[in-house]
Motif scaffolding. Structure first.
Motif, PDB file in Angstrom:
ATOM      1  N   PRO A   1       0.834  -1.210   0.000  1.00 50.77           N
ATOM      2  CA  PRO A   1       0.000   0.000   0.000  1.00 50.77           C
ATOM      3  C   PRO A   1       0.865   1.256   0.000  1.00 50.77           C
ATOM      4  O   PRO A   1       1.998   1.243   0.494  1.00 50.77           O
ATOM      5  CB  PRO A   1      -0.793  -0.127   1.308  1.00 50.77           C
ATOM      6  N   HIS A   2       0.318   2.345  -0.507  1.00 52.95           N
ATOM      7  CA  HIS A   2       1.119   3.556  -0.672  1.00 52.95           C
ATOM      8  C   HIS A   2       1.594   4.125   0.660  1.00 52.95           C
ATOM      9  O   HIS A   2       2.595   4.857   0.710  1.00 52.95           O
ATOM     10  CB  HIS A   2       0.313   4.618  -1.437  1.00 52.95           C
ATOM     11  N   TRP A   3       0.918   3.784   1.765  1.00 54.23           N
ATOM     12  CA  TRP A   3       1.312   4.372   3.053  1.00 54.23           C
ATOM     13  C   TRP A   3       2.450   3.612   3.741  1.00 54.23           C
ATOM     14  O   TRP A   3       2.953   4.066   4.759  1.00 54.23           O
ATOM     15  CB  TRP A   3       0.115   4.484   3.982  1.00 54.23           C
ATOM     16  N   TYR A   4       2.854   2.458   3.222  1.00 54.96           N
ATOM     17  CA  TYR A   4       4.006   1.766   3.810  1.00 54.96           C
ATOM     18  C   TYR A   4       5.250   2.649   3.635  1.00 54.96           C
ATOM     19  O   TYR A   4       5.548   3.111   2.528  1.00 54.96           O
ATOM     20  CB  TYR A   4       4.243   0.425   3.118  1.00 54.96           C
ATOM     21  N   LYS A   5       5.983   2.850   4.717  1.00 52.60           N
ATOM     22  CA  LYS A   5       7.207   3.652   4.665  1.00 52.60           C
ATOM     23  C   LYS A   5       8.403   2.835   4.183  1.00 52.60           C
ATOM     24  O   LYS A   5       9.410   3.387   3.740  1.00 52.60           O
ATOM     25  CB  LYS A   5       7.510   4.234   6.047  1.00 52.60           C
ATOM     26  N   ALA A   6       8.299   1.507   4.293  1.00 55.33           N
ATOM     27  CA  ALA A   6       9.350   0.604   3.834  1.00 55.33           C
ATOM     28  C   ALA A   6       8.686  -0.675   3.349  1.00 55.33           C
ATOM     29  O   ALA A   6       7.505  -0.919   3.619  1.00 55.33           O
ATOM     30  CB  ALA A   6      10.333   0.298   4.970  1.00 55.33           C
ATOM     31  N   MET A   7       9.423  -1.500   2.616  1.00 51.87           N
ATOM     32  CA  MET A   7       8.856  -2.731   2.083  1.00 51.87           C
ATOM     33  C   MET A   7       8.385  -3.666   3.186  1.00 51.87           C
ATOM     34  O   MET A   7       7.474  -4.460   2.983  1.00 51.87           O
ATOM     35  CB  MET A   7       9.865  -3.447   1.184  1.00 51.87           C
ATOM     36  N   ASN A   8       8.994  -3.555   4.347  1.00 50.09           N
ATOM     37  CA  ASN A   8       8.570  -4.363   5.498  1.00 50.09           C
ATOM     38  C   ASN A   8       7.782  -3.509   6.492  1.00 50.09           C
ATOM     39  O   ASN A   8       7.750  -3.798   7.681  1.00 50.09           O
ATOM     40  CB  ASN A   8       9.776  -5.000   6.181  1.00 50.09           C
ATOM     41  N   GLY A   9       7.113  -2.478   5.978  1.00 46.69           N
ATOM     42  CA  GLY A   9       6.417  -1.541   6.837  1.00 46.69           C
ATOM     43  C   GLY A   9       5.053  -1.992   7.305  1.00 46.69           C
ATOM     44  O   GLY A   9       4.330  -1.225   7.954  1.00 46.69           O
ATOM     45  N   GLY A  10       4.677  -3.228   7.009  1.00 44.77           N
ATOM     46  CA  GLY A  10       3.389  -3.765   7.428  1.00 44.77           C
ATOM     47  C   GLY A  10       3.291  -5.218   7.017  1.00 44.77           C
ATOM     48  O   GLY A  10       4.267  -5.814   6.546  1.00 44.77           O
ATOM     49  N   PRO A  11       2.121  -5.825   7.175  1.00 46.77           N
ATOM     50  CA  PRO A  11       1.953  -7.232   6.807  1.00 46.77           C
ATOM     51  C   PRO A  11       2.275  -7.481   5.342  1.00 46.77           C
ATOM     52  O   PRO A  11       2.071  -6.607   4.488  1.00 46.77           O
ATOM     53  CB  PRO A  11       0.459  -7.489   7.086  1.00 46.77           C
ATOM     54  N   LEU A  12       2.776  -8.673   5.036  1.00 49.83           N
ATOM     55  CA  LEU A  12       3.065  -9.070   3.663  1.00 49.83           C
ATOM     56  C   LEU A  12       1.752  -9.478   2.989  1.00 49.83           C
ATOM     57  O   LEU A  12       1.161 -10.499   3.334  1.00 49.83           O
ATOM     58  CB  LEU A  12       4.062 -10.227   3.646  1.00 49.83           C
ATOM     59  N   LEU A  13       1.294  -8.682   2.045  1.00 50.77           N
ATOM     60  CA  LEU A  13      -0.015  -8.876   1.428  1.00 50.77           C
ATOM     61  C   LEU A  13       0.140  -9.606   0.097  1.00 50.77           C
ATOM     62  O   LEU A  13       0.154  -8.992  -0.966  1.00 50.77           O
ATOM     63  CB  LEU A  13      -0.703  -7.520   1.224  1.00 50.77           C
ATOM     64  N   ILE A  14       0.238 -10.932   0.165  1.00 48.55           N
ATOM     65  CA  ILE A  14       0.381 -11.705  -1.067  1.00 48.55           C
ATOM     66  C   ILE A  14      -0.975 -12.085  -1.649  1.00 48.55           C
ATOM     67  O   ILE A  14      -1.075 -12.409  -2.837  1.00 48.55           O
ATOM     68  CB  ILE A  14       1.231 -12.971  -0.854  1.00 48.55           C
ATOM     69  N   ASN A  15      -2.022 -12.064  -0.841  1.00 48.53           N
ATOM     70  CA  ASN A  15      -3.383 -12.396  -1.270  1.00 48.53           C
ATOM     71  C   ASN A  15      -4.339 -11.280  -0.880  1.00 48.53           C
ATOM     72  O   ASN A  15      -4.102 -10.567   0.098  1.00 48.53           O
ATOM     73  CB  ASN A  15      -3.868 -13.702  -0.627  1.00 48.53           C
ATOM     74  N   ALA A  16      -5.414 -11.160  -1.638  1.00 46.34           N
ATOM     75  CA  ALA A  16      -6.495 -10.229  -1.320  1.00 46.34           C
ATOM     76  C   ALA A  16      -7.803 -11.010  -1.373  1.00 46.34           C
ATOM     77  O   ALA A  16      -8.099 -11.652  -2.384  1.00 46.34           O
ATOM     78  CB  ALA A  16      -6.525  -9.075  -2.318  1.00 46.34           C
ATOM     79  N   ARG A  17      -8.577 -10.980  -0.309  1.00 48.30           N
ATOM     80  CA  ARG A  17      -9.832 -11.720  -0.254  1.00 48.30           C
ATOM     81  C   ARG A  17     -10.868 -11.063  -1.164  1.00 48.30           C
ATOM     82  O   ARG A  17     -11.192  -9.882  -1.005  1.00 48.30           O
ATOM     83  CB  ARG A  17     -10.363 -11.764   1.181  1.00 48.30           C
ATOM     84  N   GLY A  18     -11.386 -11.847  -2.118  1.00 46.45           N
ATOM     85  CA  GLY A  18     -12.346 -11.313  -3.055  1.00 46.45           C
ATOM     86  C   GLY A  18     -13.609 -10.797  -2.397  1.00 46.45           C
ATOM     87  O   GLY A  18     -14.228  -9.841  -2.880  1.00 46.45           O
ATOM     88  N   GLU A  19     -14.001 -11.405  -1.274  1.00 45.44           N
ATOM     89  CA  GLU A  19     -15.236 -11.030  -0.596  1.00 45.44           C
ATOM     90  C   GLU A  19     -15.176  -9.619   0.005  1.00 45.44           C
ATOM     91  O   GLU A  19     -16.205  -8.965   0.175  1.00 45.44           O
ATOM     92  CB  GLU A  19     -15.572 -12.030   0.507  1.00 45.44           C
ATOM     93  N   THR A  20     -13.971  -9.156   0.346  1.00 45.26           N
ATOM     94  CA  THR A  20     -13.839  -7.864   1.030  1.00 45.26           C
ATOM     95  C   THR A  20     -12.897  -6.904   0.315  1.00 45.26           C
ATOM     96  O   THR A  20     -12.630  -5.817   0.815  1.00 45.26           O
ATOM     97  CB  THR A  20     -13.314  -8.084   2.468  1.00 45.26           C
ATOM     98  N   ILE A  21     -12.416  -7.264  -0.861  1.00 42.36           N
ATOM     99  CA  ILE A  21     -11.385  -6.481  -1.540  1.00 42.36           C
ATOM    100  C   ILE A  21     -11.833  -5.056  -1.836  1.00 42.36           C
ATOM    101  O   ILE A  21     -11.035  -4.117  -1.796  1.00 42.36           O
ATOM    102  CB  ILE A  21     -10.936  -7.203  -2.829  1.00 42.36           C
ATOM    103  N   ALA A  22     -13.124  -4.876  -2.132  1.00 37.23           N
ATOM    104  CA  ALA A  22     -13.624  -3.538  -2.475  1.00 37.23           C
ATOM    105  C   ALA A  22     -13.766  -2.639  -1.253  1.00 37.23           C
ATOM    106  O   ALA A  22     -13.956  -1.425  -1.402  1.00 37.23           O
ATOM    107  CB  ALA A  22     -14.966  -3.655  -3.189  1.00 37.23           C
ATOM    108  N   GLU A  23     -13.643  -3.218  -0.043  1.00 34.76           N
ATOM    109  CA  GLU A  23     -13.819  -2.448   1.183  1.00 34.76           C
ATOM    110  C   GLU A  23     -12.491  -2.149   1.882  1.00 34.76           C
ATOM    111  O   GLU A  23     -12.399  -1.174   2.643  1.00 34.76           O
ATOM    112  CB  GLU A  23     -14.718  -3.221   2.150  1.00 34.76           C
TER     113      GLU A  23
END
Length: 223
Positions: free
Chosen positions: A61-83
């Protein structure tokens, strides 16, 4: 979910399959053990042109200050992706496709040992996994992506309760935004008969393992 994948398709075959213009920085193929944070092949579309390029598997996400600045998001849940704040703009504006020959998933035996399975399309054709992407960083931007997942179909649920969204060729244009933006109906599991799988050697449990032997079936295994 999808946490490890395989791609054996030559670059020229991917270019022809998707009708895409290739980039000059594509990862080497075949690769039998593609892991999170690796560079993966991605098909995207812009101004009516499809491109086959490379992106980091691990959405930033654009707000991460570094590549390890938050959880590693390798998947996005289709049920909630728009939210979800991390993905809601990307699913509207930056959808893409991650080609794969197959992916790995794990079960456990009674002793808690991780047992790997290799999952492919039953018809032998390549997978087109739905994904979203995000550019990250200002000085030297990095394009990053996450594979979209959904609840497993009845057959796949014997191995795992989640699975990647796998797009059919007739749906590629819609997912890529070439035929509009209403892609929500595509984020569902394929029919039970669409996939097949077999147990493989636990050697693939290591993210350093390589080679075609990783996807060879173990004859005695079965679900």
């Amino acid at each position: 979910m999808c946490g490890r994948m395989v791609l054996t398709l030559p670059h020229e075959a991917m270019v022809n399959l998707f009708g895409a213009t290739p980039g000059n920085d594509l990862p080497e193929v075949p690769d039998y053990n593609i892991c999170p944070t690796d560079r993966v092949h991605v098909v995207s579309a812009q101004d009516g042109v499809r491109r086959l390029g490379a992106m980091r598997w691990g959405f930033l996400p654009h707000w991460y200050k570094a590549m390890n600045g938050g959880p590693l998001l390798i998947n996005a849940r289709g049920e909630t992706i728009a939210e979800k704040p991390a993905f809601r703009a990307a699913v509207r504006l930056r959808r893409c496709i991650v080609p794969a020959s197959g992916f790995y998933e794990w079960t456990k035996d009674e002793a808690g040992n991780r047992l790997p399975w290799y999952i492919t399309r039953a018809d032998g054709s390549p997978m087109a996994m739905a994904a979203v992407w995000q550019g990250w960083g200002e000085d030297d931007p990095v394009n990053t992506c996450a594979v979209v997942t959904t609840g497993a179909n009845a057959a796949m649920s014997a191995i795992h309760h989640r699975m990647p969204v796998i797009l059919e060729p007739e749906d590629w244009a819609l997912w890529l935004g070439e035929a509009g933006h209403g892609a929500a109906p595509l984020m569902t599991a394929p029919p039970d008969e669409a996939l097949t799988w077999h147990r493989v050697d636990p050697a693939v449990n290591s993210n350093r393992a390589e080679g075609p032997e990783l996807i060879e079936p173990l004859e005695e295994a079965g679900i």
